[in-house]
Design a protein around this motif. Sequence first.
Motif, short mmCIF file in Angstrom:
data_model
loop_
_atom_site.label_atom_id
_atom_site.label_comp_id
_atom_site.label_asym_id
_atom_site.label_seq_id
_atom_site.Cartn_x
_atom_site.Cartn_y
_atom_site.Cartn_z
N VAL A 135 74.10 48.92 104.78
CA VAL A 135 73.21 47.78 104.48
C VAL A 135 73.94 46.81 103.56
O VAL A 135 74.48 47.20 102.53
N ILE A 136 73.97 45.55 103.98
CA ILE A 136 74.47 44.48 103.10
C ILE A 136 73.25 43.99 102.33
O ILE A 136 72.31 43.47 102.91
N ASP A 137 73.29 44.19 101.03
CA ASP A 137 72.12 43.90 100.19
C ASP A 137 72.43 42.74 99.26
O ASP A 137 73.57 42.53 98.84
N VAL A 138 71.39 42.01 98.93
CA VAL A 138 71.56 40.86 98.04
C VAL A 138 70.21 40.60 97.35
O VAL A 138 69.16 40.82 97.95
N PRO A 139 70.21 40.19 96.09
CA PRO A 139 68.93 39.88 95.43
C PRO A 139 68.18 38.78 96.19
O PRO A 139 68.81 37.88 96.75
N GLN A 140 66.86 38.88 96.20
CA GLN A 140 66.07 37.97 97.02
C GLN A 140 66.28 36.49 96.64
O GLN A 140 66.32 35.63 97.51
N THR A 141 66.45 36.21 95.35
CA THR A 141 66.66 34.80 94.94
C THR A 141 67.91 34.24 95.60
O THR A 141 67.95 33.09 96.02
N LEU A 142 68.94 35.08 95.73
CA LEU A 142 70.19 34.66 96.35
C LEU A 142 70.02 34.52 97.87
O LEU A 142 70.58 33.61 98.48
N ASP A 177 75.32 53.76 103.14
CA ASP A 177 76.20 52.99 102.27
C ASP A 177 75.57 51.62 102.02
O ASP A 177 74.89 51.07 102.90
N VAL A 178 75.79 51.08 100.83
CA VAL A 178 75.25 49.76 100.47
C VAL A 178 76.36 48.91 99.88
O VAL A 178 77.12 49.37 99.02
N VAL A 179 76.47 47.68 100.37
CA VAL A 179 77.37 46.69 99.76
C VAL A 179 76.49 45.62 99.14
O VAL A 179 75.67 45.01 99.83
N VAL A 180 76.62 45.43 97.83
CA VAL A 180 75.85 44.38 97.15
C VAL A 180 76.71 43.11 97.20
O VAL A 180 77.74 43.01 96.55
N ASN A 181 76.24 42.16 97.99
CA ASN A 181 77.02 40.94 98.24
C ASN A 181 76.54 39.80 97.34
O ASN A 181 75.99 38.81 97.81
N ASP A 182 76.74 39.96 96.03
CA ASP A 182 76.26 38.93 95.10
C ASP A 182 77.43 38.17 94.46
O ASP A 182 77.25 37.45 93.48
N GLY A 183 78.64 38.35 95.02
CA GLY A 183 79.80 37.63 94.49
C GLY A 183 80.39 36.71 95.53
O GLY A 183 79.70 36.27 96.45
N ASP A 184 81.69 36.43 95.40
CA ASP A 184 82.34 35.55 96.38
C ASP A 184 82.85 36.37 97.58
O ASP A 184 82.68 37.58 97.64
N LEU A 185 83.51 35.67 98.52
CA LEU A 185 83.98 36.31 99.74
C LEU A 185 85.03 37.38 99.45
O LEU A 185 85.04 38.44 100.09
N GLY A 186 85.87 37.13 98.47
CA GLY A 186 86.90 38.11 98.09
C GLY A 186 86.28 39.41 97.62
O GLY A 186 86.76 40.50 97.94
#
Length: 207
Positions: A135-142, A177-186
């Motif tokens: 799961v690619i996860d991200v905070p709802q505001t983002l 597995d979870v990836v928190v995608n709250d940063g940049d592409l790198g």
Amino acid sequence: MTTAATTPWILGLTGGIGSGKSAAAERFVELGVHLVDADQAARWVVEPGRPALASIVEHFGPAVLQADGQLDRAALRQLIFTDPAQRKWLEQLLHPLIGQEIFSYLAKGRSPYAVYVSPLLIESGQYRKTQRVLVIDVPQTLQVARTLARDHTSAEQVQAILQAQLPREERLHHADDVVVNDGDLGHLHAQIDRLHNFYLTLRGGQP
């Protein structure tokens, strides 16, 4: 003939709107992983010459075809939008075919594992056909901010989409597995690369 030893195990990749599923999927492709997208497969099954398109034309009439013989998606959407029975008929025709298309394509992969990308992986129950779920996860505001920037839609529409999708907690509940995608592409790529190296050590998707 493909044997069990050479058939890749399947990683299901999902996430809510604006989570960065597509960017994650692109990274897997860059790493040489065999990948199929649910939306892609939905287009394949209705290409000219395929049995599904013939069935659709027989059922709805030639008005659902464009001049070049391709399916006129807008015309078909119009027909099923106001008629739940017709929509159900279409889903019952297409869903099994799309599933067959996806999993036969994935089985042909040359990589040790293959990725199946679907926004509705959990809702459709197709996660049961995968060996592992990312799961690619991200905070709802983002999620909201990214979707507004990308789709130039209204905040109300984004909220409506979020309401229609599976709650974040339930999606995470199904994740291996979870990836928190709250940063940049790198930052996203680094997390995918790390998981890729881990996945290459797995047999059948499990440690």
